[in-house]
Structure formats: C-alpha cells, structure tokens
Write a protein that holds these residues in place. Structure first.
Motif, short mmCIF file in Angstrom:
data_model
loop_
_atom_site.label_atom_id
_atom_site.label_comp_id
_atom_site.label_asym_id
_atom_site.label_seq_id
_atom_site.Cartn_x
_atom_site.Cartn_y
_atom_site.Cartn_z
N TYR A 198 0.77 -1.25 0.00
CA TYR A 198 0.00 0.00 0.00
C TYR A 198 0.80 1.30 0.00
O TYR A 198 0.38 2.26 -0.65
CB TYR A 198 -0.99 0.02 1.17
CG TYR A 198 -2.19 -0.85 0.91
CD1 TYR A 198 -2.92 -0.69 -0.27
CD2 TYR A 198 -2.57 -1.84 1.79
CE1 TYR A 198 -4.01 -1.50 -0.54
CE2 TYR A 198 -3.66 -2.65 1.53
CZ TYR A 198 -4.38 -2.47 0.36
OH TYR A 198 -5.45 -3.27 0.08
N CYS A 202 0.16 3.51 -3.25
CA CYS A 202 -0.78 4.63 -3.07
C CYS A 202 -0.07 5.96 -3.35
O CYS A 202 -0.66 6.87 -3.92
CB CYS A 202 -1.34 4.67 -1.64
SG CYS A 202 -2.51 3.34 -1.32
N SER A 208 -6.07 6.56 -2.49
CA SER A 208 -6.18 5.97 -1.17
C SER A 208 -6.27 4.45 -1.32
O SER A 208 -6.48 3.94 -2.44
CB SER A 208 -7.41 6.51 -0.44
OG SER A 208 -8.57 6.15 -1.15
N THR A 209 -6.15 3.73 -0.23
CA THR A 209 -6.11 2.25 -0.30
C THR A 209 -7.32 1.68 -1.04
O THR A 209 -7.19 0.74 -1.83
CB THR A 209 -6.04 1.64 1.11
OG1 THR A 209 -7.04 2.23 1.93
CG2 THR A 209 -4.68 1.85 1.74
N ASP A 259 -10.08 2.52 3.98
CA ASP A 259 -9.85 3.61 3.04
C ASP A 259 -9.03 4.68 3.73
O ASP A 259 -9.56 5.65 4.26
CB ASP A 259 -11.18 4.18 2.54
CG ASP A 259 -10.94 5.10 1.36
OD1 ASP A 259 -9.86 5.00 0.75
OD2 ASP A 259 -11.82 5.93 1.06
N ILE A 260 -7.73 4.48 3.73
CA ILE A 260 -6.84 5.46 4.36
C ILE A 260 -5.74 5.88 3.39
O ILE A 260 -5.53 5.22 2.36
CB ILE A 260 -6.17 4.90 5.65
CG1 ILE A 260 -5.32 3.67 5.32
CG2 ILE A 260 -7.18 4.58 6.72
CD1 ILE A 260 -4.26 3.41 6.36
N LEU A 261 -5.08 6.94 3.74
CA LEU A 261 -3.89 7.35 3.00
C LEU A 261 -2.69 6.91 3.83
O LEU A 261 -2.42 7.47 4.89
CB LEU A 261 -3.83 8.88 2.88
CG LEU A 261 -4.43 9.54 1.67
CD1 LEU A 261 -3.98 10.99 1.60
CD2 LEU A 261 -4.06 8.82 0.38
N GLN A 266 0.65 10.27 2.36
CA GLN A 266 0.53 11.57 3.04
C GLN A 266 1.78 12.42 2.77
O GLN A 266 1.69 13.62 2.52
CB GLN A 266 0.40 11.39 4.56
CG GLN A 266 -0.88 10.73 5.01
CD GLN A 266 -0.86 10.48 6.53
OE1 GLN A 266 -0.29 11.24 7.29
NE2 GLN A 266 -1.48 9.39 6.94
N GLN A 269 1.61 13.81 -0.74
CA GLN A 269 0.66 14.92 -0.81
C GLN A 269 1.31 16.23 -0.36
O GLN A 269 1.02 17.28 -0.88
CB GLN A 269 -0.50 14.60 0.14
CG GLN A 269 -1.83 14.92 -0.42
CD GLN A 269 -2.93 14.52 0.57
OE1 GLN A 269 -2.71 14.37 1.77
NE2 GLN A 269 -4.13 14.36 0.05
#
Ligand SMILES: NC(=O)C1=CN([C@@H]2O[C@H](COP(=O)(O)OP(=O)(O)OC[C@H]3O[C@@H](n4cnc5c(N)ncnc54)[C@H](OP(=O)(O)O)[C@@H]3O)[C@@H](O)[C@H]2O)C=CC1
Ligand SMILES: CC(C)(CO)C(=O)C(=O)O
Length: 317
Positions: A198, A202, A208-209, A259-261, A266, A269
C-alpha cells in the motif's frame, strides 16, 4: 522511567499517549517548533477517528535534547531517511545502559542503529496504529484498543530482559497495548507486507487504499508485489501464506485500513520524501542478497524515487 521520543510527529505523539503516567518522564524532541510550543502549552490533543478525544501531557517538548539527562529509553520515530541524523545529533542522552528503540516502518533502521549503539541495547518494533498531524499539537488517529498496538523485541540475546519487561509495562499505561515479543523480526516483515502493497503504490498512484484495491490493473500490480515479497520471505524462512495475506488485505474487505492514506501517500501529498528505501527498496535489496529478482517492487521503488526527486518538475492533474 525516563523516556525521550526523537521525532514527535503522528506516531511519536501516539507513543507518548501509551506511556503517559505520573511515574514516567516523557520528553519529546522534534524540529517542528510550533508543534512543540503548542504541546508545551496545552498537551497533545488526540482525536480518535472512531469518536472521542483525549489530551496527553508530557514532561517536556522541545526542538533539542540539550537540557535532557541520559535517558533509560530513547525511541526513534522520525522517518527512516532521518534516522542517522537524529541519532547522531542526540547521543548526549544515550548512556551505557540506554535502550535505543526503533518503532519505524520497514526494514533497515536497525542497521543504522548498529553503527552507533551496542547490539544488546537496541530494540526494534512496529506500531499498528494509523495517525497524522492535523495541525500543531493535534493528532488524528485510528487504532483498535482491543488489539496489541505496539510490538517490540531485542535484537541480541544479551539484552537486559528485566529492563525490556519493564519497558513493556511502561508502554502500556493507557488504552494502547504494547507487547514484548521474541519473534519481532518475523512480525516486522509481516508488517512490511502491508506497507509494501500500500504505501508506495498509493503514493505513486495518488490514490487511497480503497481505489488501489478496486481497479483491476492496480490489483494486478499489488499481486505481483505480494508474490515477490513471498518469494523473498520464503527464502528467509518466514513461510507466510501469500494467498491468505492477499485475501485478507486486498481481496476481502480490509476494515482496519479500509480507506486510508498510508504515511508515504501523506508524505507525497505534502511533497516530502518517502521511506522508499525502507519499504519496497528493502525488499529489492534483500532479494538481491538472496539471488532473487523483484522487478515489480523495484519499479514501484524507482517510480517513488523519481516522484520524490521531481516534485518541482511535475505537471499537475
Ligand atoms: N503515520 C502512520 O499512520 C504510521 C507511521 N508509521 C511509521 O512511523 C514512523 C514515523 O512516522 P510519522 O509519525 O507518520 O511521521 P511524521 O512526519 O508525522 O513525524 C516525523 C517527525 O520527525 C521529525 N524529525 C525529522 N528529523 C528530525 C530531527 N533531526 N530531529 C527531531 N525530529 C525530527 C519530523 O519533523 P519534520 O517534519 O520537520 O521533518 C516529524 O515531525 C515512520 O517510520 C512511519 O513509517 C508506522 C505506522 C503508521
Ligand atoms: C499500515 C499503515 C498504512 C497504517 O498503519 C501504515 O503503516 C502507514 O501508514 O505507514
């Protein structure tokens, strides 16, 4: 016990929550001045993603360790690319008996610690928590307080077992559970599985996942990363069940991290470096040592490196 956390970002603050108790001294050291100032004034505000809030008070929060004495435990929670810098900058708080612990993601940080610290004083481990800094002094976090959230262990049999058991208790003061585990090496590779499928994928796909699990092309890439990981870890003797892991984390609903980053996404981003070297990069290095190839991990690793070296040159979407 006197504990200093070097790198008081998202995870450093969560570890402070695990340790906070009247009997412990918890010191934070981090270059993020506004974050340290806010924590000195108001403590750490932790927003639980499943509801609820808490405030953690620490003994000190500063940008440097110059006023601290030698500590019982020093925990490194910077990103892997900063490990060597932070350790060498803060050797003033490391004494002959100080346990220096890495709880960072990936594989490779222990090799850096070994250059400066006696092996019997090194501990390694992993945190099963997802967190991010929302603003100075404020962390949002998701973790399952019914499960073990931090696992650590020694890397050398001559370690002080009594002290390691005391650390286990000291790091389990509140609703974050810490476990001393002799099988920590295997557990760290097992955690690397999740990070390998992931974190950089990602980061390079800017997804996101959830979306890396639902696009068939992405799923094919995750499967290839998984197969190469299993070939490497089989040769290391860990014998993980690849089909079971892939079902658990990709095919089936993956509630914990649905559903996370992941932290590398991060970082991307925010146009920051990622821990590529310690994630898929570590799998590629290990594959080479074992005489194996890991071309998909290598491609993801190189794409992540290209991206982080070229934030200023990219076109925007
Ligand atoms: N976030 C997550 O959900 C998870 C993260 N992890 C792992 O935990 C580790 C820490 O990650 P995370 O907490 O997310 O990272 P953060 O970026 O939130 O925090 C890292 C902190 O370390 C600071 N730092 C860097 N260099 C120094 C230095 N020389 N002296 C003092 N402080 C320094 C950084 O400051 P600055 O920003 O100024 O560089 C930053 O505040 C990583 O290995 C990560 O992979 C593991 C599980 C989940
Ligand atoms: C597994 C995951 C995604 C959350 O704990 C993580 O370790 C990270 O964000 O780096």
């Amino acid at each position: 016990m006197k504990i200093t956390i070097l790198g008081a970002g998202a995870m450093g603050c969560m570890l402070a929550k695990a340790i906070e108790s009247p009997g412990n001294e918890v010191n934070l050291v981090d270059p993020y001045e506004a974050h340290m100032e806010k924590i000195r004034k108001d403590g750490i505000r932790i927003i639980d993603r499943t509801g609820g809030e808490s405030t953690v008070k620490v003994t000190s929060a500063n940008t440097s360790s110059e006023n601290l004495e030698v500590q019982d435990v020093v925990v490194i929670l910077v990103k892997g690319y900063d490990t060597e810098k932070i350790l060498t900058e803060n050797m003033n708080i490391v004494g002959d008996k100080t346990v220096v612990m890495t709880l960072q993601n990936g594989i490779g940080n222990v090799d850096i610690l070994k250059k400066y610290i006696k092996e019997e004083n090194i501990a390694q481990g992993i945190m099963f928590i997802s967190a991010s800094i929302e603003e100075p002094g404020v962390i949002s976090a998701g973790y399952d307080s019914e499960k073990t959230n931090v696992i650590f262990g020694a890397i050398n049999e001559n370690h002080d077992d009594k002290l390691f058991h005391e650390i286990e208790k000291t790091f389990s003061m509140n609703d974050i559970k810490t476990e001393l585990n002799p099988d920590v090496d295997r557990i760290m590779w097992r955690k690397l599985y999740i990070n390998a499928i992931y974190n950089l994928p990602c980061a390079v796909m800017h997804l996101s996942t959830k979306y890396t699990r639902t696009d068939e092309n992405s799923v094919a890439i995750l499967k290839a990363i998984s197969d190469e990981f299993i070939a490497v870890t089989d040769k290391l003797g860990y014998n993980f069940d690849g089909d079971k892991l892939f079902r658990k984390y990709v095919t089936d609903a993956f509630e914990e991290y649905g559903d996370i980053l992941p932290s590398a996404a991060q970082d991307t981003q925010k146009h920051r470096k990622t821990e590529a070297e310690f994630l898929n990069g570590a799998i590629v290095r290990q594959a080479k040592k074992l005489g194996l190839e890991a071309p998909v991990n290598e491609t993801i690793y190189r794409l992540a490196m290209v991206q982080m070296n070229n934030y200023d040159n990219m076109f925007s979407l």
